[in-house]
Design an enzyme around this catalytic site. Structure first.
Site, PDB file in Angstrom:
ATOM      1  N   ASN A 140       0.852  -1.192   0.000  1.00 54.70           N
ATOM      2  CA  ASN A 140       0.000   0.000   0.000  1.00 54.70           C
ATOM      3  C   ASN A 140       0.889   1.244   0.000  1.00 54.70           C
ATOM      4  O   ASN A 140       1.316   1.717   1.052  1.00 54.70           O
ATOM      5  CB  ASN A 140      -0.918  -0.015   1.221  1.00 54.70           C
ATOM      6  CG  ASN A 140      -1.969   1.087   1.183  1.00 54.70           C
ATOM      7  OD1 ASN A 140      -1.909   1.970   0.341  1.00 54.70           O
ATOM      8  ND2 ASN A 140      -2.913   1.030   2.101  1.00 54.70           N
ATOM      9  N   ASN A 145      -5.687   6.577  -1.134  1.00 52.28           N
ATOM     10  CA  ASN A 145      -6.642   6.116  -2.147  1.00 52.28           C
ATOM     11  C   ASN A 145      -7.331   4.804  -1.745  1.00 52.28           C
ATOM     12  O   ASN A 145      -7.996   4.181  -2.563  1.00 52.28           O
ATOM     13  CB  ASN A 145      -5.972   5.974  -3.528  1.00 52.28           C
ATOM     14  CG  ASN A 145      -4.876   4.902  -3.544  1.00 52.28           C
ATOM     15  OD1 ASN A 145      -4.808   4.027  -2.683  1.00 52.28           O
ATOM     16  ND2 ASN A 145      -4.002   4.977  -4.556  1.00 52.28           N
ATOM     17  N   ASP A 146      -7.196   4.403  -0.487  1.00 47.31           N
ATOM     18  CA  ASP A 146      -7.836   3.159  -0.048  1.00 47.31           C
ATOM     19  C   ASP A 146      -9.349   3.213  -0.236  1.00 47.31           C
ATOM     20  O   ASP A 146      -9.979   2.222  -0.630  1.00 47.31           O
ATOM     21  CB  ASP A 146      -7.520   2.881   1.422  1.00 47.31           C
ATOM     22  CG  ASP A 146      -6.068   2.476   1.641  1.00 47.31           C
ATOM     23  OD1 ASP A 146      -5.324   2.386   0.649  1.00 47.31           O
ATOM     24  OD2 ASP A 146      -5.694   2.259   2.806  1.00 47.31           O
ATOM     25  N   GLY A 165      -6.145  -2.547   0.223  1.00 51.67           N
ATOM     26  CA  GLY A 165      -5.529  -1.249  -0.002  1.00 51.67           C
ATOM     27  C   GLY A 165      -4.217  -1.245  -0.758  1.00 51.67           C
ATOM     28  O   GLY A 165      -3.624  -0.180  -0.973  1.00 51.67           O
ATOM     29  N   ASP A 167      -1.725  -1.086  -3.873  1.00 53.12           N
ATOM     30  CA  ASP A 167      -1.933  -0.242  -5.048  1.00 53.12           C
ATOM     31  C   ASP A 167      -0.692  -0.222  -5.945  1.00 53.12           C
ATOM     32  O   ASP A 167       0.315  -0.884  -5.676  1.00 53.12           O
ATOM     33  CB  ASP A 167      -2.328   1.175  -4.632  1.00 53.12           C
ATOM     34  CG  ASP A 167      -1.370   1.801  -3.623  1.00 53.12           C
ATOM     35  OD1 ASP A 167      -0.165   1.466  -3.648  1.00 53.12           O
ATOM     36  OD2 ASP A 167      -1.815   2.628  -2.802  1.00 53.12           O
ATOM     37  N   ASP A 332      -7.044 -13.932 -19.501  1.00 53.17           N
ATOM     38  CA  ASP A 332      -7.808 -14.765 -18.582  1.00 53.17           C
ATOM     39  C   ASP A 332      -8.824 -15.613 -19.346  1.00 53.17           C
ATOM     40  O   ASP A 332      -9.354 -15.190 -20.375  1.00 53.17           O
ATOM     41  CB  ASP A 332      -8.531 -13.849 -17.586  1.00 53.17           C
ATOM     42  CG  ASP A 332      -9.287 -14.594 -16.524  1.00 53.17           C
ATOM     43  OD1 ASP A 332      -8.635 -15.215 -15.673  1.00 53.17           O
ATOM     44  OD2 ASP A 332     -10.535 -14.557 -16.541  1.00 53.17           O
ATOM     45  N   GLU A 361      -4.711 -18.308 -20.645  1.00 54.86           N
ATOM     46  CA  GLU A 361      -5.025 -19.226 -19.557  1.00 54.86           C
ATOM     47  C   GLU A 361      -6.016 -20.266 -20.069  1.00 54.86           C
ATOM     48  O   GLU A 361      -7.227 -20.080 -20.000  1.00 54.86           O
ATOM     49  CB  GLU A 361      -5.621 -18.470 -18.368  1.00 54.86           C
ATOM     50  CG  GLU A 361      -5.902 -19.388 -17.178  1.00 54.86           C
ATOM     51  CD  GLU A 361      -6.994 -18.876 -16.259  1.00 54.86           C
ATOM     52  OE1 GLU A 361      -6.982 -19.248 -15.072  1.00 54.86           O
ATOM     53  OE2 GLU A 361      -7.874 -18.118 -16.718  1.00 54.86           O
TER      54      GLU A 361
END
Length: 618
Positions: A140, A145-146, A165, A167, A332, A361
């Site tokens: 974090n 910006n949490d 949190g 980032d 993905d 994947e």
């Protein structure tokens, strides 16, 4: 009041109304900007605003031609197809949206200049080693910006499946840690906006394909992270998803057309059977449920057979590659979208960036099935995915079992050997990504019963066999966890990544002695790998495991590495006579871990439950 005054006041009111309307309309334009000198001259813009389809468009640009306006069943969407002429000059160009002969709003659309060498970026290959990061759980770097205005889920580290949190700035602040370990590339789980009510910290329920989640940072933060990574010799892979989006996406709340998302009478989950694409005996029912069923209740299934959506997604990838300077994409759920679309996407991206790397994947357990999804496969139906790489799930399965079993005809180390014998199925086995675990699987250290010797053997094999090795963050700290009942257990926070953490595992003093032992061992393996091209591109020659011992060689020109895996609980005595076809060219072997030198006489003595890595000299 005279008529002239009345007319003046009326005209002023109309002008004021038009000006107010111009300022009140805030259209969504995607992509928000483009580049002047792309190889592909076609560009599609999605415009989203109330009743926008009733508009005509005037584009004040002599170097671009609007070919057509496409209107869908939803009047709030307008698609603009245009051709960019070779003479396009970078700059902003005026676009007017006109309804009933009045300008409703204007937009300045920008064409940027491309950075030098953008099209010829190197990409990723077998000389690289990848470090996988889940950004919410790594570090974090900006606690401010949490919790951001308008974002539905708030940070709460007490919840294993909540937001914690981490980032982009946290990753950037710790790039030197990754570099010093010896990795050359970082793969970051999705950083797109996931503005969902709960449990979207993983990043796979996208609500905006052109926006960084504000709880992770900004577009500038993302670009700065990648620029800094490049300056430190680290490449970056972006995680992308085309199969689905999040239920809070504006497409779901106000879809462009009824066929934009696969619709069912009631919630219908995919059967997860990617084998249906390959199976010559499949039923249409099973295939339909696979490709059109939803991955989860919060992830609506996108219909890539819609040409407007297909174009949107292809352009989105190119936009991110260009704007951020990406080196690779991890796709993905590769088999879940329509395979024809996936091939067209990869083909288009690679036509723009010929050396770019994409890995899909394809979560399948047999080499014959995974190989189907790699570029150049000799498939029974002629299908070519155009994806350079796929994840090696079959070898992953073999590594999960090999060090936990007593050796037998098809058990223990024989699993590694037999899995690699099927490399003839792949168009390019050296472009496969190999791994012990990831963000969706049990932590490998847990799988092997928290046995340090087994983990060391597995890491040694991972770093010396063919392919591109990937290591999940925290492996170097002996992180543990089963993926059931909660994925949060395999996605724990990196100790020291948050202000106030009791320990800081980014430092030697913050790690326990056993953590430093595995950290140092992995660092040594990565250094060995970086110094020997034979471990990148060298031919793999292996010998059938005997008596719980597996021997293989990687050789390229004058560089030859010999690896001995001893899966027994006691030291061994290895007769070298059966390896004469390679050893006859060499006189001595230097242990790359201990630095001890051994003459290549009749025997070597590998220690119990260990991997020995030799460099051979003439």
């Amino acid at each position: 009041m005279s008529n002239n005054v009345k007319r003046f006041l009326l005209s002023s009111f109309i002008l004021l109304f038009i000006v107010s309307a111009l300022h009140s309309i805030n259209p969504r334009v995607e992509p928000p900007f483009w580049w002047a000198d792309m190889k592909n001259s076609q560009l599609q813009l999605l415009i989203y605003a109330e009743d926008i389809s009733a508009c005509e468009v005037k584009f004040d640009c002599s170097h671009a031609v609007i070919d057509r306006l496409v209107r869908t069943a939803n009047p709030n969407y307008l698609f603009i197809d245009m051709t960019i002429l070779p003479a396009m000059i970078p700059g902003s160009y005026h676009m007017e949206f006109i309804k009933n002969q009045q300008t409703i709003f204007c937009y300045e659309y920008e064409f940027k200049p491309r950075s030098e060498g953008s099209a010829n970026r190197k990409g990723i290959d077998a000389s690289d080693a990848i470090y996988l990061i889940m950004p919410d759980r790594f570090a974090n770097g900006n606690p401010e910006n949490d919790n951001m205005p308008g974002m539905l889920e708030k940070a709460d580290r007490s919840k294993p499946n909540g937001r914690h949190g981490g980032d982009l700035r946290g990753i950037q602040q710790n790039l030197s840690y990754i570099r010093d370990l010896g990795f050359t590339c970082i793969w970051i789980n999705p950083v797109f906006e996931n503005n969902m009510p709960r449990y979207s910290y993983h990043g796979y329920a996208i609500t905006d394909f052109y926006k960084i989640d504000s709880r992770l940072g900004t577009l500038d933060d993302y670009c700065n992270l990648i620029s800094d990574a490049h300056s430190q010799g680290l490449k970056v892979i972006k995680d992308m998803i085309f199969n689905h989006c999040g239920t809070e996406h504006y497409w779901v709340k106000d879809p462009p057309s009824p066929d934009w998302i696969h619709q069912w009478k009631g919630f219908t989950r995919t059967n997860y059977r990617a084998t249906t694409f390959v199976d010559p005996h499949r039923s249409e029912y099973d295939l339909r449920k696979m490709v059109k069923g939803w991955f989860d209740t919060s992830m609506p299934d996108l219909n890539q057979s819609n040409p407007l959506l297909a174009k949107y997604l292809i352009q989105n990838s190119i936009w991110w590659i260009e704007v951020a300077g990406l080196d690779g994409i991890r796709m993905d759920t590769q088999p879940y979208p329509y395979k024809e679309f996936m091939a067209e996407w990869a083909k288009t991206v690679l036509s723009e960036y010929p050396n770019f790397y994409i890995v899909g994947e394809a979560w399948l357990t047999k080499a014959s099935l995974v190989a189907y999804y790699q570029k150049g496969a000799l498939n029974h139906d002629g299908y070519n995915s155009y994806l350079p790489g796929v994840f090696d799930f079959p070898l992953n399965g073999a590594m999960l079992a090999a060090f936990n079993e007593n050796d037998g005809w098809d058990k223990g180390l024989a699993r590694l050997y037999e899995t690699l014998t099927e490399d003839f199925l792949y168009a390019n086995p050296f472009a496969l990504v190999t791994f012990l675990d990831n963000h969706d699987k049990n932590r490998y250290f847990t799988t092997v019963g928290e046995d340090l010797a087994k983990l060391k053997m597995a890491l040694s094999f991972l770093m010396t066999t063919r392919g591109i090795p990937s290591v999940y963050y925290g492996t170097e700290l002996l992180m543990t966890g089963w993926e059931q009942p909660e994925h949060g257990e395999i996605r724990k926070d990196f100790p020291g990544g948050w202000p106030g953490d009791k320990v800081n595992a980014f430092t030697t003093s913050g790690r326990t002695p056993i953590q430093n032992e595995i950290y140092d061992y992995l660092k040594k393996l990565l250094k060995i790998r970086s110094e020997h091209r034979a471990l990148h591109f060298g031919k793999l020659t292996h010998f059938i495991p005997q008596g719980g011992v597996y021997v293989y060689f990687r050789h390229l020109e004058n560089d030859c590495v010999m690896v001995i895996l001893n899966n027994n609980k006691s030291d061994g005595e290895l007769d070298l006579s059966r390896f004469h076809e390679i050893l006859d060219s060499y006189s001595s072997a230097s242990d790359l871990i201990t630095q001890e030198t051994h003459a290549l006489s009749k025997t070597l003595r590998p220690k119990a439950k260990s991997a020995t890595i030799y460099h051979l000299s003439r």
